[in-house]
Design a protein around this motif. Sequence first.
Motif, PDB file in Angstrom:
ATOM      1  N   GLY A  87       0.913  -1.088   0.058  1.00  0.00           N
ATOM      2  CA  GLY A  87      -0.021  -0.125   0.090  1.00  0.00           C
ATOM      3  C   GLY A  87       0.681   1.151   0.091  1.00  0.00           C
ATOM      4  O   GLY A  87       0.598   2.266  -0.750  1.00  0.00           O
ATOM      5  N   VAL A  88       1.690   1.372   0.768  1.00  0.00           N
ATOM      6  CA  VAL A  88       2.726   2.481   0.997  1.00  0.00           C
ATOM      7  C   VAL A  88       3.628   2.554  -0.233  1.00  0.00           C
ATOM      8  O   VAL A  88       3.548   3.712  -1.036  1.00  0.00           O
ATOM      9  N   GLY A  89       4.084   1.655  -1.102  1.00  0.00           N
ATOM     10  CA  GLY A  89       4.633   1.542  -2.154  1.00  0.00           C
ATOM     11  C   GLY A  89       3.826   2.183  -3.444  1.00  0.00           C
ATOM     12  O   GLY A  89       4.176   3.081  -4.085  1.00  0.00           O
ATOM     13  N   LEU A  90       2.623   1.504  -3.383  1.00  0.00           N
ATOM     14  CA  LEU A  90       1.480   2.112  -4.421  1.00  0.00           C
ATOM     15  C   LEU A  90       1.210   3.624  -4.204  1.00  0.00           C
ATOM     16  O   LEU A  90       1.343   4.307  -5.079  1.00  0.00           O
ATOM     17  N   PHE A  91       1.064   3.913  -3.093  1.00  0.00           N
ATOM     18  CA  PHE A  91       1.167   5.396  -2.621  1.00  0.00           C
ATOM     19  C   PHE A  91       2.063   6.199  -3.116  1.00  0.00           C
ATOM     20  O   PHE A  91       1.912   7.364  -3.811  1.00  0.00           O
ATOM     21  N   VAL A  92       3.395   6.073  -2.969  1.00  0.00           N
ATOM     22  CA  VAL A  92       4.252   6.528  -3.488  1.00  0.00           C
ATOM     23  C   VAL A  92       4.605   6.733  -4.889  1.00  0.00           C
ATOM     24  O   VAL A  92       4.605   7.618  -5.553  1.00  0.00           O
ATOM     25  N   ARG A  96       4.139   9.746  -9.196  1.00  0.00           N
ATOM     26  CA  ARG A  96       4.950   9.677 -10.343  1.00  0.00           C
ATOM     27  C   ARG A  96       3.866  10.130 -11.422  1.00  0.00           C
ATOM     28  O   ARG A  96       4.318  10.545 -12.507  1.00  0.00           O
ATOM     29  N   TYR A  97       2.622   9.748 -11.399  1.00  0.00           N
ATOM     30  CA  TYR A  97       1.791  10.243 -12.272  1.00  0.00           C
ATOM     31  C   TYR A  97       0.876  11.443 -11.867  1.00  0.00           C
ATOM     32  O   TYR A  97      -0.433  11.333 -11.550  1.00  0.00           O
ATOM     33  N   ASP A  98       1.661  12.587 -11.941  1.00  0.00           N
ATOM     34  CA  ASP A  98       0.826  13.901 -11.286  1.00  0.00           C
ATOM     35  C   ASP A  98      -0.266  14.612 -12.300  1.00  0.00           C
ATOM     36  O   ASP A  98      -0.630  15.536 -12.076  1.00  0.00           O
ATOM     37  N   GLY A  99      -0.058  14.215 -13.619  1.00  0.00           N
ATOM     38  CA  GLY A  99      -0.814  14.715 -14.742  1.00  0.00           C
ATOM     39  C   GLY A  99      -0.273  16.220 -15.102  1.00  0.00           C
ATOM     40  O   GLY A  99      -0.957  16.574 -16.127  1.00  0.00           O
ATOM     41  N   LYS A 100       0.858  16.656 -14.507  1.00  0.00           N
ATOM     42  CA  LYS A 100       1.321  17.658 -15.032  1.00  0.00           C
ATOM     43  C   LYS A 100       2.173  17.370 -16.513  1.00  0.00           C
ATOM     44  O   LYS A 100       2.423  18.488 -17.102  1.00  0.00           O
ATOM     45  N   ARG A 101       2.398  16.209 -16.500  1.00  0.00           N
ATOM     46  CA  ARG A 101       3.121  16.112 -18.109  1.00  0.00           C
ATOM     47  C   ARG A 101       2.002  15.689 -19.193  1.00  0.00           C
ATOM     48  O   ARG A 101       1.084  15.386 -19.201  1.00  0.00           O
ATOM     49  N   GLY A 102       2.541  16.439 -20.318  1.00  0.00           N
ATOM     50  CA  GLY A 102       1.656  16.127 -21.651  1.00  0.00           C
ATOM     51  C   GLY A 102       0.296  16.469 -21.721  1.00  0.00           C
ATOM     52  O   GLY A 102      -0.312  15.850 -22.487  1.00  0.00           O
ATOM     53  N   GLY A 103      -0.356  17.078 -20.973  1.00  0.00           N
ATOM     54  CA  GLY A 103      -1.722  17.698 -21.216  1.00  0.00           C
ATOM     55  C   GLY A 103      -2.529  16.341 -21.253  1.00  0.00           C
ATOM     56  O   GLY A 103      -3.368  16.259 -20.610  1.00  0.00           O
TER      57      GLY A 103
END
Length: 170
Positions: A87-92, A96-103
């Motif tokens: 669970g902690v690993g998936l949370f971390v 990585r997928y913050d949505g700021k990349r590539g629109g």
Amino acid sequence: MSVALLLSLVGLALVDSTSIGTLFIPVWLLLAPGPVRLGRVSTYLGTIAGFYFVVGLLLYFGGSGLAEMWGGALDNRPVLWGQLALGVGLFVLSFRYDGKRGGGGGRVLRWRDRATSGDASARWLVGLAVFAALAEVATMLPYLGALGLLTTSGLGVPQVIALLAETAWS
């Protein structure tokens, strides 16, 4: 069936209907420019309902068998620590997928245009629905709660199947 069980199921169904697959995507399809293609939206929603019904049947009939088979095997300290670490690993990893990349806005609009255009096949809409439903399986907590209530309610199998069908199609 008691009134309390029925009201609980209705409440859980209402909460569950606010998910991406059952609320956001159909509204998104309806807001597409041009005439509303009711057949396409119906195909999408029918696929979602069928998926929920099949998942409900699998969990209702298979869940109790798995619980009996595993018994208390998952209730020990190393397994619980492993679940916590996962669970902690998936949370971390989620950061990585913050949505700021590539629109991605153009791609989403192309998907909607494809889903609402006259060229789109029913198979494409079914694929979209199955993809949305699979993405929701991990977050279908109200549906899982309703399944838990049905499992412990003491109702007969035909009644449970009828209620699963009703909740999937409503």
